[in-house]
Design a protein around this motif. Sequence first.
Motif, PDB file in Angstrom:
ATOM      1  N   LEU A 177      31.100 -13.670  21.747  1.00 21.14           N
ATOM      2  CA  LEU A 177      30.580 -13.610  20.378  1.00 21.14           C
ATOM      3  C   LEU A 177      29.459 -12.582  20.286  1.00 21.14           C
ATOM      4  O   LEU A 177      28.541 -12.579  21.119  1.00 21.14           O
ATOM      5  CB  LEU A 177      30.057 -14.974  19.925  1.00 21.14           C
ATOM      6  CG  LEU A 177      31.146 -16.008  19.660  1.00 21.14           C
ATOM      7  CD1 LEU A 177      31.299 -16.933  20.845  1.00 21.14           C
ATOM      8  CD2 LEU A 177      30.836 -16.825  18.412  1.00 21.14           C
ATOM      9  N   ILE A 178      29.575 -11.776  19.259  1.00 23.86           N
ATOM     10  CA  ILE A 178      28.652 -10.656  19.071  1.00 23.86           C
ATOM     11  C   ILE A 178      27.962 -10.808  17.718  1.00 23.86           C
ATOM     12  O   ILE A 178      28.622 -11.148  16.727  1.00 23.86           O
ATOM     13  CB  ILE A 178      29.473  -9.338  19.096  1.00 23.86           C
ATOM     14  CG1 ILE A 178      29.905  -9.041  20.544  1.00 23.86           C
ATOM     15  CG2 ILE A 178      28.712  -8.178  18.494  1.00 23.86           C
ATOM     16  CD1 ILE A 178      30.868  -7.892  20.663  1.00 23.86           C
ATOM     17  N   ALA A 179      26.637 -10.582  17.675  1.00 25.47           N
ATOM     18  CA  ALA A 179      25.932 -10.705  16.390  1.00 25.47           C
ATOM     19  C   ALA A 179      24.811  -9.684  16.307  1.00 25.47           C
ATOM     20  O   ALA A 179      24.078  -9.486  17.284  1.00 25.47           O
ATOM     21  CB  ALA A 179      25.348 -12.111  16.250  1.00 25.47           C
ATOM     22  N   ILE A 221      27.905 -12.197   7.349  1.00 24.14           N
ATOM     23  CA  ILE A 221      27.146 -13.418   7.019  1.00 24.14           C
ATOM     24  C   ILE A 221      27.021 -13.550   5.498  1.00 24.14           C
ATOM     25  O   ILE A 221      27.243 -14.629   4.930  1.00 24.14           O
ATOM     26  CB  ILE A 221      25.745 -13.365   7.677  1.00 24.14           C
ATOM     27  CG1 ILE A 221      25.876 -13.464   9.185  1.00 24.14           C
ATOM     28  CG2 ILE A 221      24.829 -14.472   7.150  1.00 24.14           C
ATOM     29  CD1 ILE A 221      26.441 -14.772   9.682  1.00 24.14           C
ATOM     30  N   ASN A 222      26.701 -12.442   4.832  1.00 22.52           N
ATOM     31  CA  ASN A 222      26.539 -12.484   3.376  1.00 22.52           C
ATOM     32  C   ASN A 222      27.837 -12.859   2.672  1.00 22.52           C
ATOM     33  O   ASN A 222      27.836 -13.424   1.586  1.00 22.52           O
ATOM     34  CB  ASN A 222      26.029 -11.138   2.847  1.00 22.52           C
ATOM     35  CG  ASN A 222      24.589 -10.923   3.304  1.00 22.52           C
ATOM     36  OD1 ASN A 222      23.896 -11.902   3.620  1.00 22.52           O
ATOM     37  ND2 ASN A 222      24.146  -9.679   3.379  1.00 22.52           N
ATOM     38  N   GLN A 248      20.029  -9.465  10.390  1.00 27.16           N
ATOM     39  CA  GLN A 248      19.278 -10.606   9.875  1.00 27.16           C
ATOM     40  C   GLN A 248      20.148 -11.859   9.773  1.00 27.16           C
ATOM     41  O   GLN A 248      21.217 -11.830   9.162  1.00 27.16           O
ATOM     42  CB  GLN A 248      18.770 -10.226   8.473  1.00 27.16           C
ATOM     43  CG  GLN A 248      17.797 -11.193   7.853  1.00 27.16           C
ATOM     44  CD  GLN A 248      16.400 -10.972   8.424  1.00 27.16           C
ATOM     45  OE1 GLN A 248      15.967  -9.839   8.597  1.00 27.16           O
ATOM     46  NE2 GLN A 248      15.719 -12.061   8.746  1.00 27.16           N
ATOM     47  N   GLY A 249      19.697 -12.958  10.373  1.00 27.83           N
ATOM     48  CA  GLY A 249      20.366 -14.251  10.204  1.00 27.83           C
ATOM     49  C   GLY A 249      21.675 -14.401  10.977  1.00 27.83           C
ATOM     50  O   GLY A 249      22.324 -15.444  10.913  1.00 27.83           O
ATOM     51  N   THR A 250      22.082 -13.382  11.716  1.00 29.90           N
ATOM     52  CA  THR A 250      23.399 -13.469  12.363  1.00 29.90           C
ATOM     53  C   THR A 250      23.348 -14.252  13.679  1.00 29.90           C
ATOM     54  O   THR A 250      24.314 -14.909  14.051  1.00 29.90           O
ATOM     55  CB  THR A 250      23.963 -12.066  12.673  1.00 29.90           C
ATOM     56  OG1 THR A 250      23.016 -11.371  13.509  1.00 29.90           O
ATOM     57  CG2 THR A 250      24.204 -11.282  11.403  1.00 29.90           C
ATOM     58  N   GLU A 251      22.203 -14.172  14.369  1.00 29.11           N
ATOM     59  CA  GLU A 251      22.167 -14.797  15.707  1.00 29.11           C
ATOM     60  C   GLU A 251      22.292 -16.317  15.623  1.00 29.11           C
ATOM     61  O   GLU A 251      22.975 -16.933  16.432  1.00 29.11           O
ATOM     62  CB  GLU A 251      20.881 -14.417  16.435  1.00 29.11           C
ATOM     63  CG  GLU A 251      20.912 -12.959  16.836  1.00 29.11           C
ATOM     64  CD  GLU A 251      20.138 -12.666  18.099  1.00 29.11           C
ATOM     65  OE1 GLU A 251      19.564 -13.611  18.674  1.00 29.11           O
ATOM     66  OE2 GLU A 251      20.100 -11.494  18.492  1.00 29.11           O
ATOM     67  N   ARG A 252      21.614 -16.900  14.630  1.00 28.80           N
ATOM     68  CA  ARG A 252      21.693 -18.369  14.490  1.00 28.80           C
ATOM     69  C   ARG A 252      23.106 -18.798  14.128  1.00 28.80           C
ATOM     70  O   ARG A 252      23.607 -19.815  14.604  1.00 28.80           O
ATOM     71  CB  ARG A 252      20.716 -18.856  13.437  1.00 28.80           C
ATOM     72  CG  ARG A 252      19.315 -18.719  13.957  1.00 28.80           C
ATOM     73  CD  ARG A 252      18.350 -19.552  13.216  1.00 28.80           C
ATOM     74  NE  ARG A 252      17.163 -19.650  14.051  1.00 28.80           N
ATOM     75  CZ  ARG A 252      16.242 -20.554  13.921  1.00 28.80           C
ATOM     76  NH1 ARG A 252      16.370 -21.455  12.971  1.00 28.80           N
ATOM     77  NH2 ARG A 252      15.217 -20.589  14.700  1.00 28.80           N
ATOM     78  N   ALA A 253      23.750 -18.005  13.271  1.00 28.03           N
ATOM     79  CA  ALA A 253      25.129 -18.326  12.884  1.00 28.03           C
ATOM     80  C   ALA A 253      26.035 -18.252  14.114  1.00 28.03           C
ATOM     81  O   ALA A 253      26.896 -19.114  14.335  1.00 28.03           O
ATOM     82  CB  ALA A 253      25.600 -17.351  11.811  1.00 28.03           C
TER      83      ALA A 253
END
Length: 428
Positions: A333-335, A392-393, A338-343
């Motif tokens: 999994l790659i992220a 994410i958006n 903003q906000g992508t790592e938690r997802a």
Amino acid sequence: MTKKIQAVRGMHDCLPLDASMYQYVETRIIQVLSSYGFSEIRLPVVEATPLFTHAIGDMTDVVEKEMYTFKDRRGMSVTLRPEGTAGCVRAGIENGLLYNQEQRLWYMGPMFRYERPQKGRYRQFHQIGAEVFGLQGPDIDADLIIMTAKFWKVLGISDYIHLELNSIGSIATRKNYHHTLIALLEDNVQILDADCKRRMYANPLRVLDSKNPDMQALFDTISPIGHYLDDKSHEHFNELCQLLDLAGISYRVNQRLVRGLDYYNGTVFEWITDSLGAQGSICAGGRYDTLVGLLGGRNTPGIGFAIGLERLVLLVQKVLPEITVPQSIDLYLIASGQGTERAMFLLSETIRNAFPDLKIMRNFGGGSFKKQFSRANKYRARLAIVLGEYEINHNQCIIKDLCKGTQQTVSLSQISFLIRMLSNILQT
Ligand code: ATP
Ligand code: MG
């Protein structure tokens, strides 16, 4: 600079690549063992020293020269187990598993012998062993040997290993034979080496197990123990040979095979390979109908064997070099953004829960997409799931097939949909 501390001579680390090869071999053997009704028993590595001196015999190489024996803090003499049968019998007696019962047990783990380390011979090595208690017919001897042949079959090495078989008769047979043997050894005492001289009275059969090639010429003149078998042992051995013939197992009767430990009687056998030089013995075993009694239990017949795992793995690697255990992972999994790592963090757990058998890793330590993809490639991941700010958006992710180079966008609004998509991809 502080001096580096190194591993003790003859004791080795098993690094991940090798460890996966051991797992490969062990899993297959354990699968066959359980198909024959064997259950695992886990035993201590340390036992009271007299267990081994009594069971193995004090005039054997193992007890005289090879044991790791030391005093614990209370002054009790303990020994790192050099083999598994004695401990298994001890545990069987102590836990009431043996008398009037039938038991099929297997164990696996490290054994310790202070030997001169060389390829296939170590001071810490590993065995898988099996023991059957409570059965005394030749049919169980045959079953056990047929099972060992099955190990080699499932591992694909049957062409590189052969079976040697013998009977060393009952305790009475051995006593009779001892007289003959001692007389002959006495006549030739001037050519015996120190070990043989020391053992000739206390343990004359052991003399024949000498590894000294200079002794062989003399031993060749000695009529083997097979000529002294009592009728019962003869019958037992003949029946065993017939059952093996019936099962299509080839063997060579080796009348010189007596085995290195004292507790054997009747059937003894050894699987040997010519592919590993001097360390040819891969698996060895035999019947031990008096051992349980000798260790304080009620008389119970037993038969077992032990496989040297290092030698077995060396053999598999040598004759089947094409066997490589895959070192790849299924999903990375790659992220980034903003906000992508938690997802990603949550998504990785959701996917792990849905696919417990998959190897799943996620990126740690951030980095650009390029950097993260190169990490995924380093792990030889088959698939990547990519989460950027745009994804994410829009509540979606990208599944990328890193082998084919294809990719698709999948909505995250229904996780079950993502899971279904992933199973479809993984099945193709
Ligand atoms: P060897 O004749 O090679 O010394 P052994 O008769 O002492 O073997 P056993 O006591 O019958 O061996 O042990 C069963 C198996 O364990 C052997 O067939 C071998 O594969 C393995 N083994 C024994 N000693 C060692 C060791 N020091 N290092 C690695 N494997 C060993
Ligand atoms: Mg040995």
